[in-house]
Design a protein around this motif. Sequence first.
Motif, PDB file in Angstrom:
ATOM      1  N   THR A  33      16.179  -2.857  74.740  1.00 56.72           N
ATOM      2  CA  THR A  33      16.601  -3.871  75.200  1.00 56.72           C
ATOM      3  C   THR A  33      15.550  -4.508  76.442  1.00 56.72           C
ATOM      4  N   GLN A  34      14.715  -3.383  76.762  1.00 55.68           N
ATOM      5  CA  GLN A  34      13.812  -3.282  77.711  1.00 55.68           C
ATOM      6  C   GLN A  34      12.667  -2.412  77.481  1.00 55.68           C
ATOM      7  N   ALA A  35      11.275  -3.128  77.756  1.00 58.70           N
ATOM      8  CA  ALA A  35      10.184  -2.328  77.566  1.00 58.70           C
ATOM      9  C   ALA A  35       9.097  -2.844  78.389  1.00 58.70           C
ATOM     10  N   LYS A  36       9.068  -2.614  79.732  1.00 56.93           N
ATOM     11  CA  LYS A  36       8.434  -3.073  80.508  1.00 56.93           C
ATOM     12  C   LYS A  36       8.320  -2.304  82.031  1.00 56.93           C
ATOM     13  N   TRP A  37       7.358  -2.863  83.137  1.00 56.31           N
ATOM     14  CA  TRP A  37       7.316  -2.359  84.310  1.00 56.31           C
ATOM     15  C   TRP A  37       8.457  -2.634  84.976  1.00 56.31           C
ATOM     16  N   VAL A  38       9.022  -1.884  85.651  1.00 55.41           N
ATOM     17  CA  VAL A  38      10.279  -2.119  86.440  1.00 55.41           C
ATOM     18  C   VAL A  38      10.099  -1.300  87.761  1.00 55.41           C
ATOM     19  N   GLY A  39       9.460  -1.907  88.751  1.00 56.56           N
ATOM     20  CA  GLY A  39       9.344  -1.525  90.250  1.00 56.56           C
ATOM     21  C   GLY A  39       9.102   0.061  90.078  1.00 56.56           C
ATOM     22  N   GLY A  40       9.865   0.589  91.156  1.00 53.39           N
ATOM     23  CA  GLY A  40       9.808   2.041  91.093  1.00 53.39           C
ATOM     24  C   GLY A  40      10.025   2.968  89.927  1.00 53.39           C
ATOM     25  N   TYR A  41      10.524   2.512  88.953  1.00 58.28           N
ATOM     26  CA  TYR A  41      10.717   3.169  87.797  1.00 58.28           C
ATOM     27  C   TYR A  41       9.343   3.220  86.879  1.00 58.28           C
ATOM     28  N   GLY A  42       8.334   2.219  87.402  1.00 56.12           N
ATOM     29  CA  GLY A  42       7.170   2.281  86.621  1.00 56.12           C
ATOM     30  C   GLY A  42       7.515   1.790  85.264  1.00 56.12           C
ATOM     31  N   TYR A  43       6.754   2.204  84.053  1.00 50.76           N
ATOM     32  CA  TYR A  43       7.030   1.929  82.724  1.00 50.76           C
ATOM     33  C   TYR A  43       8.096   2.288  82.343  1.00 50.76           C
ATOM     34  N   PHE A  44       8.861   1.323  81.819  1.00 49.55           N
ATOM     35  CA  PHE A  44      10.601   1.820  81.537  1.00 49.55           C
ATOM     36  C   PHE A  44      11.082   1.207  80.466  1.00 49.55           C
ATOM     37  N   VAL A  45      11.880   2.020  79.443  1.00 47.19           N
ATOM     38  CA  VAL A  45      12.554   1.719  78.389  1.00 47.19           C
ATOM     39  C   VAL A  45      13.879   1.705  78.204  1.00 47.19           C
ATOM     40  N   LYS A  46      14.728   0.762  78.007  1.00 52.58           N
ATOM     41  CA  LYS A  46      16.116   0.759  77.884  1.00 52.58           C
ATOM     42  C   LYS A  46      16.469   0.608  76.461  1.00 52.58           C
ATOM     43  N   ILE A  47      17.685   1.528  76.024  1.00 49.05           N
ATOM     44  CA  ILE A  47      18.068   1.369  74.746  1.00 49.05           C
ATOM     45  C   ILE A  47      19.427   1.185  74.542  1.00 49.05           C
ATOM     46  N   ARG A  48      20.030   0.101  73.946  1.00 47.61           N
ATOM     47  CA  ARG A  48      21.570   0.036  73.806  1.00 47.61           C
ATOM     48  C   ARG A  48      21.846   0.629  72.426  1.00 47.61           C
ATOM     49  N   HIS A  49      22.737   1.674  72.427  1.00 52.91           N
ATOM     50  CA  HIS A  49      23.279   2.416  71.385  1.00 52.91           C
ATOM     51  C   HIS A  49      24.246   1.579  70.781  1.00 52.91           C
ATOM     52  N   ASN A  50      25.287   1.410  71.611  1.00 51.33           N
ATOM     53  CA  ASN A  50      26.664   0.727  71.136  1.00 51.33           C
ATOM     54  C   ASN A  50      27.253   0.082  72.211  1.00 51.33           C
ATOM     55  N   SER A  51      28.551  -0.538  72.137  1.00 57.13           N
ATOM     56  CA  SER A  51      29.083  -1.285  73.053  1.00 57.13           C
ATOM     57  C   SER A  51      29.184  -0.356  74.336  1.00 57.13           C
ATOM     58  N   GLU A  52      29.328   0.959  74.199  1.00 56.72           N
ATOM     59  CA  GLU A  52      29.656   1.631  75.371  1.00 56.72           C
ATOM     60  C   GLU A  52      28.457   2.318  75.974  1.00 56.72           C
ATOM     61  N   TYR A  53      27.389   2.902  75.218  1.00 55.17           N
ATOM     62  CA  TYR A  53      26.648   3.801  75.864  1.00 55.17           C
ATOM     63  C   TYR A  53      24.952   3.230  75.960  1.00 55.17           C
ATOM     64  N   THR A  54      24.183   3.234  76.749  1.00 54.08           N
ATOM     65  CA  THR A  54      22.856   2.630  76.850  1.00 54.08           C
ATOM     66  C   THR A  54      22.235   3.924  77.326  1.00 54.08           C
ATOM     67  N   THR A  55      20.781   4.172  77.284  1.00 60.59           N
ATOM     68  CA  THR A  55      19.889   5.166  77.811  1.00 60.59           C
ATOM     69  C   THR A  55      18.779   4.529  78.380  1.00 60.59           C
ATOM     70  N   GLY A  56      18.230   5.093  79.473  1.00 62.40           N
ATOM     71  CA  GLY A  56      16.964   4.652  80.055  1.00 62.40           C
ATOM     72  C   GLY A  56      15.866   5.704  80.111  1.00 62.40           C
ATOM     73  N   TYR A  57      14.688   5.446  80.336  1.00 56.39           N
ATOM     74  CA  TYR A  57      13.468   6.278  80.171  1.00 56.39           C
ATOM     75  C   TYR A  57      12.378   5.755  81.163  1.00 56.39           C
ATOM     76  N   ALA A  58      12.053   6.353  82.202  1.00 56.06           N
ATOM     77  CA  ALA A  58      11.165   5.893  83.140  1.00 56.06           C
ATOM     78  C   ALA A  58       9.997   6.870  83.732  1.00 56.06           C
ATOM     79  N   HIS A  59       9.142   6.165  84.365  1.00 55.74           N
ATOM     80  CA  HIS A  59       7.798   6.771  84.803  1.00 55.74           C
ATOM     81  C   HIS A  59       6.941   7.210  83.615  1.00 55.74           C
ATOM     82  N   LEU A  60       6.850   6.244  82.600  1.00 59.31           N
ATOM     83  CA  LEU A  60       6.091   6.369  81.295  1.00 59.31           C
ATOM     84  C   LEU A  60       4.773   5.936  81.539  1.00 59.31           C
ATOM     85  N   LYS A  61       3.936   6.585  80.785  1.00 62.99           N
ATOM     86  CA  LYS A  61       2.410   6.481  80.623  1.00 62.99           C
ATOM     87  C   LYS A  61       2.236   5.247  79.831  1.00 62.99           C
ATOM     88  N   SER A  62       2.973   5.029  78.762  1.00 63.80           N
ATOM     89  CA  SER A  62       2.886   3.814  78.080  1.00 63.80           C
ATOM     90  C   SER A  62       3.931   3.965  76.842  1.00 63.80           C
TER      91      SER A  62
END
Length: 501
Positions: A373-402
């Motif tokens: 759902t997201q793959a971009k620069w997000v402020g203090g998170y730096g490069y950030f990815v967000k994944i929606r798994h189903n209607s209940e759970y989502t995960t986020g990954y921050a401070h990425l190099k690329s």
Amino acid sequence: MNFAKKRKKAQRIRQERALLLVYALAVTAALIISVYNNNNVEASTPYDVEVEKIVPEEFIDMEADFATDNLKDDEILDDVPLVDEAQTLMLENDEPKSLQTPAQEVVASNSKHINHDVITVAKGDSFIGILTGLGLDYAKATDIYTAYKKVFDAKNIKVGQSIFITSAVDNVYNELVSIDKIVIEPISGTRYIVEQNDDGKYEARIEQDDLKTDIKSVSGIIKGNVSSAMQNAGVPLTIVGNFINIFSFSVDFRRDVKAGDTFEVRYEQELAPNGKVVKYGDIIYASLKLGKEKTELYRFEDSKGNVDYYDEKGLALKKTLDKKPLAFKNARISSRFGRRLHPIFKDYRNHHGVDYAAPMGTKVYASGDGVVTQAKWVGGYGYFVKIRHNSEYTTGYAHLKSFAKGIRPGVRVKQGQVIAYVGNTGRSTGPHLHFEVIKNGQKVDPLKIRAATGENLSGAKLAEFKKVVAQIKQMSVSEQEVAKTDKIGEIIDGLEEDKQI
């Protein structure tokens, strides 16, 4: 026949012909002396008889064969074999043979024969190097390589690969005249061919056998670990890996598996017409019995191409989110979920995820199946990815190099797929992965959740799935009947042997 042997044979042929020529000259000289003496001394025998005594019969035949200047070309060649026949006479059993007449030998000396060679690629060989080693000039070899590249890059030939070459070779000097056809079959049933056309240009094409899909069924008892048990039973390594991956998020293979547990797997394999396995396909059924609990899973692909494994009732395999989605599994936790002293602002704040210290560039995996759902620069998170798994759970990954190639909003990813690389972007004091889990909009401790990400089947999908299950079960019944028939046959054969004894 190797090329050294061919060169040796050609040299021996030239030597024999040279000796023949010397012998002919000697006989001719003797004949001239004899004729000269006959002009001064009265001969007691006719001329023809003298000649027959001095000149061997085969040379008289040679003279007769060449005394046909006034005949037409087709009359001269009436008794001369075609090129293929001359080739057979000269090269039968890999040994040179004399032709039937000297006239035939003269015709054959201007012909060529066809060689069919199989060359095995050795360490250090290159495609162009192999061709020039046969005697082909570099420009022609390059032409062949260029033509080949349209269907197959010959730079990819591997040690041990066979290359089938059809070539034309001069009969007299045993030298390469041309290469007419090359066939490379890197995968059984798929042949890449380059061939010379009527204009002398090289054209490439692909020939592929019709493959047959076969279902292979293997079962066994686990004595050590699942991987070794399956490989000992003859299951190919790629299928073993897929089997373990299917169960990896519901089974702890180090703690849950015991000696005496059992497995069963059915998988597709593609067969060439000769019965050789060309490639392995998907696992259509996987079973793992741990103690008294048996889990059976069936593969199902819906109309949109989505694939997952379900139990007989259409319930999805309950995969838990990977709590450490990194290639570096020994990564230490540098900061836990909860209140902490912020390393930059130096005050106490809530930390909404888990930080894993890892080397710069370490692969970051998707914690579960889902949609980016997201793959971009997000402020203090730096490069950030967000994944929606189903209607209940989502995960986020921050401070990425690329981000990994192709990762962008809307892309569906599979659990364990590389999505990004560890970095030190945004507000960060060193390379690490900040991993967080959002449940129903609230950030929760990633180390304490057990989230089921699979979706159960219902409606039309469930009805279609049940048909697939019925087909797989029918395969099992057929296999059991065949096994039972084979067993009965073995018993009958044993009884007959006992009677004979």
